[in-house]
Design a protein around this motif. Structure first.
Motif, PDB file in Angstrom:
ATOM      1  N   LEU A 160       2.477   7.134  -6.745  1.00  0.00           N
ATOM      2  CA  LEU A 160       1.592   8.229  -7.127  1.00  0.00           C
ATOM      3  C   LEU A 160       2.105   9.597  -6.683  1.00  0.00           C
ATOM      4  O   LEU A 160       1.557  10.626  -7.082  1.00  0.00           O
ATOM      5  N   SER A 161       3.168   9.609  -5.886  1.00  0.00           N
ATOM      6  CA  SER A 161       3.663  10.867  -5.316  1.00  0.00           C
ATOM      7  C   SER A 161       4.526  11.629  -6.313  1.00  0.00           C
ATOM      8  O   SER A 161       5.031  11.082  -7.294  1.00  0.00           O
ATOM      9  N   ASP A 169      -4.884   5.380 -11.629  1.00  0.00           N
ATOM     10  CA  ASP A 169      -3.571   5.194 -11.006  1.00  0.00           C
ATOM     11  C   ASP A 169      -2.607   4.510 -11.973  1.00  0.00           C
ATOM     12  O   ASP A 169      -1.435   4.895 -12.086  1.00  0.00           O
ATOM     13  N   ARG A 187       2.222   1.856  -3.419  1.00  0.00           N
ATOM     14  CA  ARG A 187       1.246   2.538  -4.269  1.00  0.00           C
ATOM     15  C   ARG A 187       1.279   4.042  -4.011  1.00  0.00           C
ATOM     16  O   ARG A 187       1.313   4.846  -4.966  1.00  0.00           O
ATOM     17  N   ASP A 188       1.262   4.436  -2.756  1.00  0.00           N
ATOM     18  CA  ASP A 188       1.283   5.862  -2.432  1.00  0.00           C
ATOM     19  C   ASP A 188       2.554   6.524  -2.963  1.00  0.00           C
ATOM     20  O   ASP A 188       2.512   7.653  -3.481  1.00  0.00           O
ATOM     21  N   PHE A 189       3.685   5.845  -2.820  1.00  0.00           N
ATOM     22  CA  PHE A 189       4.946   6.384  -3.326  1.00  0.00           C
ATOM     23  C   PHE A 189       4.908   6.559  -4.843  1.00  0.00           C
ATOM     24  O   PHE A 189       5.326   7.591  -5.382  1.00  0.00           O
ATOM     25  N   GLY A 226       0.807  -1.207   0.000  1.00  0.00           N
ATOM     26  CA  GLY A 226       0.000   0.000   0.000  1.00  0.00           C
ATOM     27  C   GLY A 226       0.840   1.257   0.000  1.00  0.00           C
ATOM     28  O   GLY A 226       0.523   2.240  -0.695  1.00  0.00           O
ATOM     29  N   GLU A 227       1.930   1.244   0.764  1.00  0.00           N
ATOM     30  CA  GLU A 227       2.828   2.407   0.784  1.00  0.00           C
ATOM     31  C   GLU A 227       3.570   2.550  -0.534  1.00  0.00           C
ATOM     32  O   GLU A 227       3.874   3.677  -0.951  1.00  0.00           O
TER      33      GLU A 227
END
Length: 458
Positions: free
Chosen positions: A101-102, A133, A97-99, A94-95
């Motif tokens: 997209l950052s 995404d 994925r966040d990275f 999950g992290e």
């Protein structure tokens, strides 16, 4: 190690990583056929929640297919870069994925991490990402390859000109080539699927394309999509081979069913490189020589999808594993033939679109020059409107190349793809151009000279 997740009062348990990945996969008919898909939307969400909390480090300790029994697994493990992985090794899926997209995850940063990722990691990330995404992240990454044209540059979209003919008739093939070239197709490759898989036929078709290339000064590369051993024999007989072709899969058993292995591909690679036919980087035989094709469902169709726990691996994870083979050989082109295998594996236009975007996303993160055959079979629950949608989505995602098929209807392989006019549409709408060498050739008027002199009259 078992993985658990609770939704309301319902607790879900996934006994292995392979089971977790399969249950977290967005719905598709192939996984249902294999008996490994989530049985409800709630179970799928529970699996995605558990997957999102999984540390990336776990992928290095639990291979979905054992190292000892599968050469694709060995390639994945042995080529993994622990130094690069140290930059992301503290993250969960999950992290990650966040990275991705950052703003921190620029194209340059993601390119530098390609050997930190394993195929299973990027497949896992794709399973918890929305369509937007997948597009947003893939668009950041440019993978540029070169032979006689340069493919993958920003602001460019290339095409494979696919002039297949049901009897390999040279005049029919030449007519399709002329049609495509006049409409700006062919800058990625002119690639023919032959009816006859023989060295003689491969040589004849390569000579047809090469004679036209030399006569009209075309900056193109050719490829005949025969088995790699047939192409090797054609090279021994003096065939003017540019790009090597081979279909590959994400398990050793799949590749065995294709009649290939890593050692055979390396032998073919060295043989093709010795011809030194690449116009760019010719002194070393060309930087990029392989054209690989893949597709979700190929392992299942060969009953070659069984994992470490004795059950099936989901088809999207296996597809991502195939990209480990492709990147090992630094290819010119990688093409996911997304809807070609049929509705048994991707049932309808929605499943085909999702799979195409997943494949493109995973391939780009692994450092591959991804293209897509945006296609469907005639018995699938899909139509050309679905293909227009996927074409537009992949264009926005920065796909390197698409197919150019006369009328979008391949009369030899009997499936529906994208046409020469479809490529003109997406280039116009998104402000894209063909490869620079090909564009220059067209703008100097040489393409009109080809038409006037008559390719068919040779």
């Amino acid at each position: 190690m078992a993985f658990t997740s609770t939704i309301g009062s319902q607790r879900y348990t996934f006994p292995t990583l392979a089971r977790l990945l399969a249950k977290a996969t967005p719905a598709r008919s192939g996984d249902e056929l294999a008996g490994i898909a989530a049985t409800s939307a709630q179970e799928r969400i529970a699996a995605q929640l558990a997957l999102a909390d999984l540390p990336l480090k776990h992928f290095l300790t639990e291979p979905v297919i054992p190292y000892e029994t599968d050469e694709v697994t060995r390639l994945i493990v042995d080529s993994h870069d622990p130094t690069a992985f140290a930059q992301i090794g503290h993250l969960t899926v999950g992290e990650l994925r966040d990275f991705l997209l950052s703003d921190e995850a620029t194209g340059e940063v993601l390119t530098s991490l390609k050997w930190a990722f394993t195929p299973e990691m990027v497949a896992a990330a794709s399973k918890i990402m929305r369509v937007q995404d997948l597009i947003f992240v893939a668009r950041k990454i440019r993978v540029v390859t070169r032979f006689r044209t340069t493919v993958g540059l920003p602001g460019r979209l290339s095409t494979r000109l696919q002039p297949n003919h049901p009897t390999d008739d040279p005049r029919g093939i030449a007519a399709s080539m002329l049609d495509g070239l006049m409409l700006g197709s062919g800058d990625a490759v002119i690639g023919i699927n032959p009816v006859s898989d023989s060295a003689q036929r491969v040589t004849q078709l390569l000579e047809l394309i090469d004679s036209a290339r030399l006569r009209y000064g075309m900056p193109i590369q050719s490829c005949i999509l025969a088995h790699v051993t047939t192409q090797m024999e054609a090279m021994r007989q003096g065939a003017p081979l540019d790009l090597l072709f081979q279909s590959v899969g994400g398990t050793e058993a799949t590749n065995t069913s294709f009649g290939v292995s890593l050692s055979l591909l390396e032998e073919a690679n060295q043989q093709a490189r010795s011809l030194k036919r690449g116009g760019i980087g010719e002194e070393t035989g060309g930087e990029n020589l392989f054209y690989f094709e893949t597709g979700q469902g190929s392992a299942l169709s060969a009953n070659a999808h069984i994992g470490a726990d004795g059950l099936g691996i989901d088809q999207q994870t296996i597809e991502a594993r195939a990209y480990a083979i492709a990147r090992h050989f630094n290819p010119m082109l990688v093409n996911t033939v997304v809807g070609f295998i049929g509705p048994e594996y991707l049932y309808d236009g929605k499943q085909i679109a999702r799979a195409g975007l997943e494949d493109h996303f995973c391939g780009k993160l692994l450092g591959l020059p991804m293209g897509c055959d945006i296609c469907y079979t005639n018995h699938a629950e899909a139509d050309q409107d679905d293909m227009d949608t996927l074409l537009t989505l992949l264009g926005a995602a920065g796909v390197n190349f698409i197919m150019g098929v006369p009328g979008a209807d391949d009369i030899m392989l009997n499936y529906q793809s994208t046409s020469f006019h479809d490529a003109l549409y997406i280039r116009e709408v998104l402000g894209l151009k063909p490869a620079p060498e090909f564009q220059e050739w067209m703008e100097t008027g040489k393409v009109m000279g080809l038409a006037v002199q008559g390719l068919l009259a040779r």
